[in-house]
Design a protein around this motif. Sequence first.
Motif: not given
Length: 307
Positions: A198-207, A222-230, A243-250
């Motif tokens: 598989g492919e490791i995503p580079d950055g923060f995301y939520l499930v 996501i909006d709060a974490v984006a101020k800390v890391t990508h 899994s399909p991305v349903v919103g930025p980083g989600v």
Amino acid sequence: MTESAPYPIGTPGRPWGADEKAQWLSRQTRKRSYADDVVRRIDALRDRFDVSEYGALDYAPDRHALYAVRNRHWRDERPLVLVTGGVHGYETSGVHGALQFLEQHAEAYAGRINLLVAPCVSPWAYERIHRWNAYAIDPNRSFRENSPAPESAALLKLVAPNRDRFVLHIDLHETTDTDESEFRPALAARDGVPYEPGEIPDGFYLVGDSEDPQPAFQQAIIDAVAKVTHIAPADAHGEIIGSPVVGPGVINYPLRKLGLCAGITGARLRTTTEVYPDSPQATPAQCNDAQVAAVIAAIDYALADMG
């Protein structure tokens, strides 16, 4: 694509039996100290919080106590919040992010919420920097009745008296390069199935939860974490870890169906964080800070949502 070398334990196409699991266990060595890294910091919180032992892991010759931390003066009318870390012991910032939140920010919510934190659900795996427990079981696929994982069973028992009173549960995780170099190949070998890279995503995301995704809640984190890391971008297929991305980083999973920790309560607001500590764009401190930012944003959203 070249085929990867077979995993060093087991026979391809054949699930592990007792001998293979024993061989795997013999290769696991203690690499860090739960007592020094985690318990010492929990003990230092005792003058400000209520600390209790909610269970113990007996993997001879080791015994690890399991600790829960509560803020003081609980009241029935206050919203009940659950924070969990270290369900996968190797995911370091989940543990240290939960502890950092307790040390630096939890008291700001005194009188506003009833807070329950389990900073390190899997201490045996924490010490061995591993995903599984000593039985080669993934606790984060085992949160169900009659769980075969003692880590999962103990946490389920802890939350059971208040299961339907929680308004929020945030479960702190990481996705690391070792997911592809070790843990997914080991899983395939254990189950006797082919390993598919598989492919490791580079950055923060939520499930989030596909049964009740709560997109505004996920976006606030996501909006709060984006101020800390990508934030992790979607791959070429518009997906993160398949899994399909349903919103930025989600992305969303069926949390309860898969036996995931984030599905253990009746909380309407529930999510799993995933940071990427192996990114050249992130430091361990940033990963811890991202977890803390996620917890704060989640609690603030829950409080605002309740009016």
